[in-house]
Design a protein around this motif. Structure first.
Motif, PDB file in Angstrom:
ATOM      1  N   ARG A 196      -2.248  -8.990   7.459  1.00 43.66           N
ATOM      2  CA  ARG A 196      -1.842  -9.299   6.015  1.00 43.66           C
ATOM      3  C   ARG A 196      -0.830 -10.077   6.090  1.00 43.66           C
ATOM      4  N   ILE A 197      -0.757 -11.419   5.592  1.00 44.60           N
ATOM      5  CA  ILE A 197       0.310 -12.319   5.435  1.00 44.60           C
ATOM      6  C   ILE A 197       0.983 -12.407   4.382  1.00 44.60           C
ATOM      7  N   PRO A 243      -1.871  -2.258   0.662  1.00 43.54           N
ATOM      8  CA  PRO A 243      -0.976  -1.960  -0.572  1.00 43.54           C
ATOM      9  C   PRO A 243      -0.449  -3.286  -1.145  1.00 43.54           C
ATOM     10  N   SER A 244       0.031  -3.211  -2.445  1.00 42.13           N
ATOM     11  CA  SER A 244       0.697  -4.202  -2.962  1.00 42.13           C
ATOM     12  C   SER A 244       1.685  -5.125  -2.217  1.00 42.13           C
ATOM     13  N   PRO A 245       1.708  -6.389  -2.811  1.00 47.50           N
ATOM     14  CA  PRO A 245       2.847  -7.172  -1.990  1.00 47.50           C
ATOM     15  C   PRO A 245       4.256  -6.505  -2.261  1.00 47.50           C
ATOM     16  N   LEU A 270       4.852  -3.668   0.395  1.00 49.63           N
ATOM     17  CA  LEU A 270       5.048  -4.308   1.750  1.00 49.63           C
ATOM     18  C   LEU A 270       6.522  -4.865   1.557  1.00 49.63           C
ATOM     19  N   MET A 271       6.825  -5.661   0.929  1.00 52.40           N
ATOM     20  CA  MET A 271       8.152  -6.334   0.785  1.00 52.40           C
ATOM     21  C   MET A 271       9.538  -5.349   0.594  1.00 52.40           C
ATOM     22  N   GLN A 272       9.099  -4.094   0.172  1.00 49.19           N
ATOM     23  CA  GLN A 272      10.198  -2.955   0.138  1.00 49.19           C
ATOM     24  C   GLN A 272      10.575  -2.527   1.519  1.00 49.19           C
TER      25      GLN A 272
END
Length: 438
Positions: free
Chosen positions: A39-40, A117-119, A122-124
């Protein structure tokens, strides 16, 4: 046999100062292997030089905190491993990209649903770098192993918006709707059927570059739309000025038209100068998009548009708008230049005619002054001759009374011609002397 002491490598020569930079350019953005599933989250920020340097320093600080060496001042790309993901940092001319690579290999195998999972989730987990500048591109690329069913993907992207195609000779399938989701990311799905890690990394990089460059290419469209009313107004005003040009008389009338043309030209050139870089960048980015699309070797699927077909239909009108706007600016600039040159020629001709008339009037005045001067000189000769003759007459009268046998009247009459000639010669000599000095 060659003496070993005489053998020297290329490093022993004096190096051109640009050699290392030129050789390094070919490896500035290498293809990186990508193990699927992966995932990127790809982010691109528009930056000025100060913001770009601040972003590099923030990355350098993150490296120092981990006991690593950061990117140098000339670095164009850098890779930094975090616990949760790998950051691929790249610096371009007017933007910087942060590509966060999650869960290569087995890390995402447990959750096979696309874009989960949602972006936001992931960003959290990330220790994000400070935002480098205004966000322009946000892409969410999900690569999975195996095949994918186009109808199933249509439920994710929407059947009327999805672009899907087989690439790399059928070894992979790519799909996207090129529209932001609820998190603001443009989703790109890749099904890796049989690609090795190097090919998978190359495909992911090209897909992200297509999304980045097509977004940057579209930045010229708002500029073209902003300039359109001004260009249209100039196009409408120019014919009326050219029509008035055929009827204008006199210097003032032509100068008024020239001022109007100059104002239109200044307005046009201001807009052209402001949009010069943007329109040039639009063409360059569009060429890169077409190059990347050609590089992935698409094969369209039945009932669905390929990426090339989708982007050509949606992107080309915007690119053509920018190209046409730039062409209209250039055409108007040439017309305004020709009209201004014609008006300047007419103004210069009329000014020269006025100057000629003034010179003729000055010549006539000078001729009149010369005639007056000659008249005055003649009167002066007569006056001076009369004065000298009167003086001589008095002398002759005195001589007669003194006992000399002289008739004053006859003597005066005899000397008058000689006095007149002498006075005339003296005045003429004085005039010639003054003329020579001037």
């Amino acid at each position: 046999m060659t003496d070993a002491g005489q053998i020297s490598g290329a490093s022993s020569f004096e190096q051109h100062p640009l050699r290392a930079r030129i050789l390094g350019e070919l490896h500035a953005r290498p293809l990186r292997p990508l193990e699927s599933p992966a995932r990127i989250l790809h982010l691109a920020f528009l930056v000025d030089p100060a913001q770009a340097e601040a972003d590099r320093l923030a990355l350098d600080k993150a490296c120092i905190e981990r006991g690593l060496s950061g990117p140098d001042a000339q670095a164009r790309q850098f890779r930094l491993e975090f616990t949760e993901a790998v950051l691929l940092w790249e610096r371009h001319g007017e933007f910087i990209t942060h590509s966060w690579v999650f869960g290569q290999g087995e890390a995402l195998a447990e959750d096979a649903s696309p874009f989960s999972p949602s972006p936001a989730s992931l960003m959290q987990k990330l220790q994000m770098l400070p935002q480098a500048g205004p966000l322009l591109v946000a892409a969410d690329l999900h690569m999975v192993d195996g095949d994918a069913d186009a109808p199933a993907l249509a439920k994710i992207f929407g059947p009327l918006q999805m672009a899907v195609a087989e690439v790399f000779d059928g070894r992979a399938l790519i799909a996207s709707d090129f529209a932001p989701d609820s998190f603001g990311f443009v989703r790109i799905f890749i099904a890796n059927r049989s690609m090795p890690a190097v090919a998978a990394g190359g495909l992911a990089q090209r897909a992200l570059e297509i999304e980045t460059y097509r977004t940057l290419a579209l930045m010229g469209l708002p500029e073209a739309q902003r300039l359109a009313p001004s260009i249209r107004r100039i196009e409408q005003e120019l014919p009326s000025i050219l029509e008035a040009l055929t009827e204008a008389q006199g210097v003032e009338g032509n100068r008024k038209l020239l001022d109007e043309l100059s104002e239109l030209a200044a307005e046009l050139e201001t807009g052209a100068a402001a949009s010069l870089f943007r329109f040039g960048a639009t063409r360059a980015y569009d060429d890169l998009v077409q190059s990347r699309l050609k590089g992935i070797g698409e094969k369209s699927l039945q009932d669905y548009p390929s990426w090339t077909a989708f982007l050509t239909r949606r992107l080309n009108p915007a690119i053509q708008t920018c190209v046409n706007t730039e062409a209209r600016q250039a055409d108007l600039s040439r017309k305004l230049t020709r009209a201004a040159q014609l008006l300047r020629t007419r103004v210069d001709t009329e000014v020269e005619a006025q100057n000629g008339a003034l010179l003729r009037q000055m010549g006539e005045r000078m001729h009149l002054q010369l005639r007056l001067q000659q008249t005055v000189e003649g009167l002066s000769v007569a006056a001076i001759t009369y004065y000298i003759s009167s003086v001589l007459n008095h002398l002759f009268e005195g001589a007669e009374k003194a006992g000399l046998e002289i008739d004053p009247t006859i003597a005066t009459a005899i000397v008058i011609p000689f006095v007149a000639v002498f006075v005339w010669w003296t005045v003429r000599r004085i005039r010639k002397k003054h003329g020579g000095e001037e």
